[in-house]
Every structure is written in structure tokens, then in C-alpha cells.
Design an enzyme around this catalytic site. Structure first.
Site, PDB file in Angstrom:
ATOM      1  NE  ARG A   1      -6.721   5.087   5.534  1.00 31.58           N
ATOM      2  CZ  ARG A   1      -5.738   5.319   6.392  1.00 31.58           C
ATOM      3  NH1 ARG A   1      -5.889   5.053   7.672  1.00 31.58           N
ATOM      4  NH2 ARG A   1      -4.580   5.808   5.974  1.00 31.58           N
TER       5      ARG A   1
ATOM      6  NE  ARG B   1       0.817  10.087  10.564  1.00 29.72           N
ATOM      7  CZ  ARG B   1       0.365   9.004   9.932  1.00 29.72           C
ATOM      8  NH1 ARG B   1       1.182   8.054   9.587  1.00 29.72           N
ATOM      9  NH2 ARG B   1      -0.911   8.868   9.647  1.00 29.72           N
TER      10      ARG B   1
ATOM     11  CG  ASP C   1       2.959   1.286   9.602  1.00 29.13           C
ATOM     12  OD1 ASP C   1       2.552   2.076  10.472  1.00 29.13           O
ATOM     13  OD2 ASP C   1       3.055   1.597   8.401  1.00 29.13           O
TER      14      ASP C   1
ATOM     15  CE  LYS D   1      -1.661   1.801   3.885  1.00 33.23           C
ATOM     16  NZ  LYS D   1      -1.927   3.197   4.272  1.00 33.23           N
ATOM     17  CG  ASN D   2       2.669   2.560   3.590  1.00 31.63           C
ATOM     18  OD1 ASN D   2       1.548   3.049   3.557  1.00 31.63           O
ATOM     19  ND2 ASN D   2       3.211   2.104   4.704  1.00 31.63           N
TER      20      ASN D   2
ATOM     21  CB  CYS E   1      -4.249   6.763  11.156  1.00 33.57           C
ATOM     22  SG  CYS E   1      -4.909   5.326  10.295  1.00 33.57           S
TER      23      CYS E   1
END
Length: 423
Positions: free
Chosen positions: A401, A123, A309, A22-23, A118
Site C-alpha cells: 500500500r 481516526r 509515519d 502516496k499521501n 490500517c
């Protein structure tokens, strides 16, 4: 809102396919904005975040077509109609900020709403902005938008020295630097596999990049980039998540396409806990060595360290480990929100600031729990797989997600798990 119902059902066995990252995909997709020619991504994951990025690119005038049941994304930015990324889309996902560098590099101007995502800490985007300023851009933050303007003649090569490692800022700077005039040096750059994957894709498009995978990346700007076809790297976070399933439940599972080099620090911690990880021609074969894993300490760090993560999922494993484990979160503040939910299931967890101490118990008990973010969602599902009775995980919209078909994948291993439609 949908919920996930999990019933503890003993050991798991079989093979589980691991999707594209995903990233990585969320970073590769904005790269289409750098060129007039088509960019095609294969091995794309089918996730709500990918759909959000698709909508964002389309709102700018890019063409994005999903093929092969969503596993192939064909993109073209030959005729963009806007350089403004609107709040209504950007607010849903922090990765939206990654359109800033490509738009600024190709068009000399960009307006990007401050992003959402999230709730796991501030961040800030200041490192993204400072990277653009190092290439000569003027940045103005007003009305909730970043207004970025390149100097006359476009971005210019410069030295970007990150005060701390940032994956997103490294990605944004790397894309912007490909079209900047002269040489750009990124110091204290992120080293994640997703960064390397982006660099390899950009190189296929004609970018001149060296040093990817190290803390110093050098980019020699080129006049224009072309098209390319690129396969998205394996999702190491999904990989690590499903490696933990047999560690928690027992049994033996092969994660198809998995590689130890994507998760060396994580695999070292699993080995110390008493979990066997064997690399095969199919992927990674994972099995618990003993009836109960041993407690191990974890400190999250930028790659190649233990991934933040996977911290929530590792905490779920430690809940029933033999002994006391200390988990220290050094990447994001406020990332232990899953701890109170695990405590509802009978876990013994004491949180002080960025440190959580977990004292293993013999068995967790099923309970209704609430997902607070993407990785917390799946950590509660993992805990439910090994708990006594039923666990209902509420607010799982976060889950979609980052994980595709989680119920189907785990059910195929023998887990009792189902999605319950919201009212």
C-alpha cells in the site's frame, strides 16, 4: 499471503530512487472530481492504494488511465454517473473519504461510506463533516454512510476552525472550498508538504488559494475549475524510511530526489543520533558516523514536527542504539503494535500507553514476525537488515500500500531480501 525474507548482510551502498508521495497522490486524484476538464498527474507512485483510489473514481464514472508504467495518471470527470462511494471500495482505505468534499462542491450532494484502512486508532471523520457544515452543508450519518447535501445554490464560504490539526480534513475542506461561493478560511490547518502540493495543483486548475504551508489558509471560491498537469511531490515517508537503512546497517546511500526541507525534524534527530545527512545535487547522502548510533528521544507531532509515519522505523533504529530512547506517540493511539514483533527479534522495549522506552542492544536476531500495519511492515524489514540470521516478515500486504518495489530497491544497495509467494 506473501512474506518478505530478509538476511542480515552488513553495510549498504549505492543510490535509491524515491517515488512520488502516496499521501499526496491519494489527495490529488480526487481533485479531478472538481472539474470537467482533464487532470494529469506525473511522478505517481505505483501502489495498491493508488489502484484502490483508481477503482473508486472509476466507480463514480471518472476516467482514469495509467500510462508510462503507471507513473502518469490521466484522469477526466467530464461525465460522472454517481455521487455514491460504495462500502466495498471505501472500506479498504481511509483516504477514500477525500471524495466527499469534491463531490459535494461540484454536485451539491454526496454519499460516502465510512472508510477503513490500517488499524492504528479510531481516526474519526467528524472533522471532515464539521468542515462541510461550516460551508453550509447538511450532514446525515446513517446506515454506515455519510449523506451530505449542500444548500440551494451550492456551498458557501465560511470559517473552519479545526480543534486539532488534521491532514485529511484540511485536504477535504480545501478542495470543497475552491468551488464554494465567497471566502473560506481554514484555521489550525495542517501544514504538511502534501497540503502545499494539493494547493499548488488546485491553483494550476484555477483555484484562488493563499496561505498554504501555514496554519491559516484562505480560499476565494471560483465558478469553475479547469484542467492541469501536475507532478506529485517526493514521498517524504519513503525518503525517511530509506534514509534509515544505512543508519541501521552502516554504509552510504544517496536517496535520489530527497530534500532536507521535507524532513527537517527527522534529519535533526538523525544528526543527534550520529547519522550524517548531506544535501547534494542528486538528493540526500546518508551515512552512519560511528560504529553504533546514539539513543535519541522522539515525539511525533504534526508537520513540521517528527512524522508519526516514521515512528516505527525510528524505533527499529533505536533497538540497537547506544543508550535508552523514549518514543512518544502523540498523533495516533495504538501505534506501537510493531513493538512486540521487534521484541521477538531481541529488542528491549517497554510500552506504557503512548510512550515506548527502547534500551538498545548490541545485535538483533532474525525471527518470524508479523506486520500489523503499513509502517510496521517496513520497520521490521529494516530491523531484519541489521539482524543476525534470517527474518521472515509475514502479512506484508500492508507493505504494497505504501512502498513500490521495496525488495528491488534494497537489493540494489546490497541487501539480501526477497519476496516469498504465499500459498
Amino acid at each position: 499471503m506473501d512474506s518478505i525474507l530478509v538476511t542480515g548482510n552488513g553495510p549498504l551502498s549505492g543510490e535509491i530512487p524515491i517515488a512520488g508521495a502516496k499521501n499526496a497522490c491519494l489527495t490529488l486524484m480526487p481533485a479531478t472530481l472538481l472539474s470537467e476538464e482533464p487532470l494529469t498527474l506525473t511522478n505517481a507512485p505505483r501502489l495498491s492504494d493508488i489502484r484502490t483510489m483508481t477503482l473508486l473514481l472509476q466507480s463514480l464514472g471518472a476516467e482514469v488511465t495509467a500510462m508510462n508504467a503507471g507513473k502518469v495518471l490521466a484522469m477526466s470527470s467530464h461525465a460522472l454517473t454517481s455521487q455514491r462511494a460504495e462500502y466495498d471500495i471505501v472500506r479498504k482505505m481511509r483516504a477514500s473519504i477525500l471524495v466527499l468534499g469534491p463531490l459535494l462542491a461540484r454536485y451539491g450532494y454526496a454519499e460516502v461510506s465510512l472508510p477503513g484502512g490500517c488499524a492504528i486508532g479510531a481516526r474519526p471523520v467528524d472533522l471532515h463533516l464539521k468542515a462541510m457544515e461550516a460551508m453550509g452543508a447538511e450532514m446525515d450519518l446513517r446506515d454506515g454512510y455519510v449523506h451530505a447535501k449542500a444548500p440551494a445554490g451550492g456551498l458557501k464560504g465560511g470559517v473552519v476552525d479545526f480543534p486539532f490539526v488534521s491532514v485529511g480534513a484540511t485536504e477535504n475542506a480545501l478542495m470543497a472550498a475552491t468551488l464554494a461561493k465567497g471566502t473560506t478560511v481554514l484555521k489550525n490547518a495542517a501544514r504538511e508538504p502534501e497540503i502545499v502540493d494539493l494547493a499548488h495543483c488546485l491553483q494550476k486548475m484555477g483555484a484562488q488559494i493563499s496561505g498554504e504551508g501555514t496554519s491559516t489558509i484562505e480560499v476565494q471560491g471560483v465558478e469553475r475549475l479547469g484542467g492541469a498537469t501536475h507532478s506529485v511531490v517526493t514521498d517524504r515517508i519513503e525518503l525517511g524510511t530509506y534514509m534509515l537503512a544505512p543508519a541501521i546497517c552502516g554504509g552510504e546511500v544517496t536517496c535520489l530526489g530527497g530534500r532536507i526541507d521535507l524532513l527537517e525534524a527527522f534529519c535533526e534527530r538523525l544528526d543527534a543520533a550520529g547519522v550524517s545527512v548531506e544535501e547534494t545535487d542528486k538528493g540526500l547522502k546518508v551515512a552512519r558516523k560511528n560504529a553504533r548510533v546514539k539513543a535519541v528521544d522522539v515525539v511525533t507531532e504534526p508537520f513540521p514536527g517528527f512524522p508519526t509515519d516514521l515512528q516505527a522505523q525510528m524505533m527499529a533504529l533505536m533497538c540497537t542504539a547506544d543508550g535508552k530512547a523514549v518514543l512518544e506517540e502523540k498523533i495516533f493511539e495504538n501505534r506501537f503494535m510493531h513493538a512486540p514483533e521487534l521484541i521477538r527479534m531481541g529488542a528491549s522495549i517497554d510500552v506504557h500507553g503512548g510512550t515506548a522506552t527502547v534500551t538498545g542492544v548490541e545485535r538483533l536476531k532474525g525471527a518470524p514476525v508479523m506486520a500489523t500495519d503499513l509502517r510496521a511492515s517496513v520497520s521490521l524489514i529494516l530491523a531484519g537488515l541489521a539482524a543476525e540470521g534470517e527474518t521472515i516478515v509475514n502479512r506484508v500486504y500492508h507493505l504494497d500500500r505504501g512502498y513500490e518495489n521495496v525488495e528491488d530497491k534494497l537489493s540494489a544497495l546490497g541487501a539480501r531480501i526477497e519476496r516469498v509467494a504465499g500459498q
